[in-house]
Design an enzyme around this catalytic site. Structure first.
Site, PDB file in Angstrom:
ATOM      1  N   ASP A   9      42.626  52.982  39.173  1.00 29.61           N
ATOM      2  CA  ASP A   9      41.610  52.231  39.897  1.00 29.61           C
ATOM      3  C   ASP A   9      41.520  52.789  41.311  1.00 29.61           C
ATOM      4  O   ASP A   9      42.432  53.465  41.794  1.00 29.61           O
ATOM      5  CB  ASP A   9      41.960  50.741  39.936  1.00 29.61           C
ATOM      6  CG  ASP A   9      40.850  49.905  40.559  1.00 29.61           C
ATOM      7  OD1 ASP A   9      39.791  49.763  39.909  1.00 29.61           O
ATOM      8  OD2 ASP A   9      41.019  49.414  41.678  1.00 29.61           O
ATOM      9  N   SER A  10      40.424  52.446  41.984  1.00 27.59           N
ATOM     10  CA  SER A  10      40.244  52.896  43.366  1.00 27.59           C
ATOM     11  C   SER A  10      41.148  52.144  44.334  1.00 27.59           C
ATOM     12  O   SER A  10      41.275  52.535  45.490  1.00 27.59           O
ATOM     13  CB  SER A  10      38.780  52.702  43.788  1.00 27.59           C
ATOM     14  OG  SER A  10      38.438  51.329  43.727  1.00 27.59           O
ATOM     15  N   TYR A  41      35.479  53.402  46.386  1.00 31.15           N
ATOM     16  CA  TYR A  41      34.793  54.547  45.793  1.00 31.15           C
ATOM     17  C   TYR A  41      33.274  54.368  45.791  1.00 31.15           C
ATOM     18  O   TYR A  41      32.537  55.341  45.677  1.00 31.15           O
ATOM     19  CB  TYR A  41      35.250  54.741  44.345  1.00 31.15           C
ATOM     20  CG  TYR A  41      36.565  55.467  44.169  1.00 31.15           C
ATOM     21  CD1 TYR A  41      37.429  55.702  45.247  1.00 31.15           C
ATOM     22  CD2 TYR A  41      36.961  55.917  42.912  1.00 31.15           C
ATOM     23  CE1 TYR A  41      38.635  56.353  45.062  1.00 31.15           C
ATOM     24  CE2 TYR A  41      38.161  56.583  42.723  1.00 31.15           C
ATOM     25  CZ  TYR A  41      38.995  56.795  43.797  1.00 31.15           C
ATOM     26  OH  TYR A  41      40.188  57.448  43.615  1.00 31.15           O
ATOM     27  N   GLY A  42      32.813  53.126  45.862  1.00 37.01           N
ATOM     28  CA  GLY A  42      31.392  52.831  45.720  1.00 37.01           C
ATOM     29  C   GLY A  42      30.452  53.640  46.591  1.00 37.01           C
ATOM     30  O   GLY A  42      29.431  54.151  46.110  1.00 37.01           O
ATOM     31  N   CYS A  72      38.293  51.190  37.169  1.00 35.24           N
ATOM     32  CA  CYS A  72      37.309  51.165  38.253  1.00 35.24           C
ATOM     33  C   CYS A  72      35.917  51.347  37.652  1.00 35.24           C
ATOM     34  O   CYS A  72      35.676  52.308  36.909  1.00 35.24           O
ATOM     35  CB  CYS A  72      37.611  52.288  39.241  1.00 35.24           C
ATOM     36  SG  CYS A  72      36.357  52.552  40.505  1.00 35.24           S
ATOM     37  N   ASN A  73      35.005  50.431  37.955  1.00 39.05           N
ATOM     38  CA  ASN A  73      33.647  50.526  37.413  1.00 39.05           C
ATOM     39  C   ASN A  73      32.923  51.781  37.888  1.00 39.05           C
ATOM     40  O   ASN A  73      32.211  52.435  37.117  1.00 39.05           O
ATOM     41  CB  ASN A  73      32.844  49.288  37.807  1.00 39.05           C
ATOM     42  CG  ASN A  73      33.205  48.066  36.998  1.00 39.05           C
ATOM     43  OD1 ASN A  73      32.577  47.739  36.003  1.00 39.05           O
ATOM     44  ND2 ASN A  73      34.250  47.366  37.429  1.00 39.05           N
ATOM     45  N   THR A  74      33.092  52.114  39.163  1.00 43.37           N
ATOM     46  CA  THR A  74      32.430  53.307  39.695  1.00 43.37           C
ATOM     47  C   THR A  74      32.931  54.556  38.989  1.00 43.37           C
ATOM     48  O   THR A  74      32.147  55.422  38.575  1.00 43.37           O
ATOM     49  CB  THR A  74      32.665  53.427  41.211  1.00 43.37           C
ATOM     50  OG1 THR A  74      32.221  52.230  41.855  1.00 43.37           O
ATOM     51  CG2 THR A  74      31.918  54.615  41.793  1.00 43.37           C
ATOM     52  N   GLU A 151      40.611  44.296  49.492  1.00 43.67           N
ATOM     53  CA  GLU A 151      41.653  45.246  49.883  1.00 43.67           C
ATOM     54  C   GLU A 151      42.394  44.804  51.147  1.00 43.67           C
ATOM     55  O   GLU A 151      43.536  45.195  51.371  1.00 43.67           O
ATOM     56  CB  GLU A 151      41.053  46.638  50.091  1.00 43.67           C
ATOM     57  CG  GLU A 151      40.636  47.345  48.821  1.00 43.67           C
ATOM     58  CD  GLU A 151      41.816  47.846  47.991  1.00 43.67           C
ATOM     59  OE1 GLU A 151      42.869  48.176  48.567  1.00 43.67           O
ATOM     60  OE2 GLU A 151      41.674  47.888  46.750  1.00 43.67           O
ATOM     61  N   CYS A 183      32.931  45.029  39.259  1.00 45.47           N
ATOM     62  CA  CYS A 183      33.949  45.753  40.024  1.00 45.47           C
ATOM     63  C   CYS A 183      35.247  45.023  39.762  1.00 45.47           C
ATOM     64  O   CYS A 183      35.296  43.783  39.858  1.00 45.47           O
ATOM     65  CB  CYS A 183      33.615  45.750  41.515  1.00 45.47           C
ATOM     66  SG  CYS A 183      34.927  46.441  42.560  1.00 45.47           S
ATOM     67  N   THR A 184      36.300  45.743  39.419  1.00 51.98           N
ATOM     68  CA  THR A 184      37.543  45.063  39.047  1.00 51.98           C
ATOM     69  C   THR A 184      38.240  44.405  40.234  1.00 51.98           C
ATOM     70  O   THR A 184      39.184  43.640  40.046  1.00 51.98           O
ATOM     71  CB  THR A 184      38.515  46.038  38.348  1.00 51.98           C
ATOM     72  OG1 THR A 184      38.570  47.277  39.072  1.00 51.98           O
ATOM     73  CG2 THR A 184      38.088  46.296  36.922  1.00 51.98           C
ATOM     74  N   HIS A 185      37.766  44.672  41.453  1.00 52.23           N
ATOM     75  CA  HIS A 185      38.281  43.928  42.604  1.00 52.23           C
ATOM     76  C   HIS A 185      37.799  42.476  42.597  1.00 52.23           C
ATOM     77  O   HIS A 185      38.493  41.577  43.070  1.00 52.23           O
ATOM     78  CB  HIS A 185      37.820  44.579  43.917  1.00 52.23           C
ATOM     79  CG  HIS A 185      38.551  45.819  44.291  1.00 52.23           C
ATOM     80  ND1 HIS A 185      38.378  47.011  43.625  1.00 52.23           N
ATOM     81  CD2 HIS A 185      39.456  46.059  45.277  1.00 52.23           C
ATOM     82  CE1 HIS A 185      39.137  47.938  44.186  1.00 52.23           C
ATOM     83  NE2 HIS A 185      39.801  47.383  45.185  1.00 52.23           N
TER      84      HIS A 185
END
Length: 274
Positions: A9-10, A41-42, A72-74, A151, A183-185
């Site tokens: 993941d980012s 990363y977006g 990470c979706n991106t 984050e 987004c996994t965040h």
């Protein structure tokens, strides 16, 4: 098969997928990399996302993982198909499971998607949703303020809710009944998102469906671990170990893992990570 599942993941967001993997597959070992030093990363170019993602993949391959989850979706939008083609192990992204979960939930066939700039501009969720059901209406919105909020580790209270409310305001003008957290965040702030959307909108996290897909694939490939050894989970971060540990312990509610710092640039000279 007693080999670990790799998750990338980012940043800390992929822990939302890890949580479901640990719940649904308690015997499986997990090795995770969160590229917190270069998150988010977006806003990055596709080439940057591709480069960073492959650095994480190469790093995990040296641990002899049996399956890779791109959490990470991106990164999923940019690298998933390429990784499936190039790797000899199964590879799963988070976009397809998220789309499936939303289509199971929606009643009026109006689905909202929030994500990073990269994920939304890729159109990946729109393509995935409409390829499965071309009657569904998809409303997408980039929310660049939300990943930095997560984050930071300070994602509770009135200030956080105000940031979330401002970010979601445009999409709430539509008659959506389901909202994909693309987004996994975002599941880390799902309760606050639900407060902002209200109960009429179902908030969809991809972690549960992703873990189900992993479980099914491990069983189908006959690489599910069924032994009695206790798993040892190792989480790598390219940023602050202290901050990562704080978020991981808060989200996972346990201490059954070890957090290590890593410099992915060392991958070419130090392939052994376990």
């Amino acid at each position: 098969m007693r080999k670990p599942i790799g998750v990338i993941d980012s940043g800390v967001g992929g822990l939302t997928v890890v949580s479901e993997l640990m719940r649904q597959l308690p015997k499986e070992e997990i090795i995770y990399i969160g590229d917190t030093a270069r998150c988010p990363y977006g806003p990055r170019t596709e080439e940057e996302v591709r480069t960073f993602t492959w650095e994480m993949i190469d790093y995990l391959l040296s641990a002899d993982i049996k399956l890779l989850v791109i959490g990470c979706n991106t990164a999923t939008a940019v690298v998933l198909e390429e990784a499936k083609e190039k790797l000899s192990i199964p590879v799963i992204g988070v976009i397809h499971p998220g789309a499936i979960a939303a289509l199971k939930t929606t009643k009026n066939k109006e689905v909202g998607v929030i994500g990073t700039e990269g994920t939304i501009s890729s159109g990946a969720y729109h393509r995935e949703l409409t390829s499965i059901n071309d009657k569904v209406k998809v409303v997408s919105l980039a929310c660049p303020t939300l990943v930095p909020l997560v984050e930071s580790g300070e994602f509770s209270g009135d200030d956080a809710k105000e940031i979330i409310s401002d970010a979601l305001s445009p999409i709430l003008d539509y008659d959506i009944d389901s909202l994909i957290l693309g987004c996994t965040h975002y599941p880390l702030i799902a309760p606050l998102i639900q407060d902002v959307t209200g109960e009429k909108v179902a908030v969809i996290c991809s972690g549960d469906e992703t873990a189900r897909e992993v479980s099914a694939l491990l069983y189908y490939k006959e690489i599910l671990y069924t032994g009695e050894n206790q798993p040892k989970h190792i989480f790598y971060t390219t940023g602050s170990k202290k901050l990562f540990q704080k978020v991981a312990e808060s989200w996972l509610g346990c201490h059954l893992f070890e957090v290590r710092e890593t410099d992915l640039n060392l991958v070419t000279t130090n392939r052994q990570i376990r």
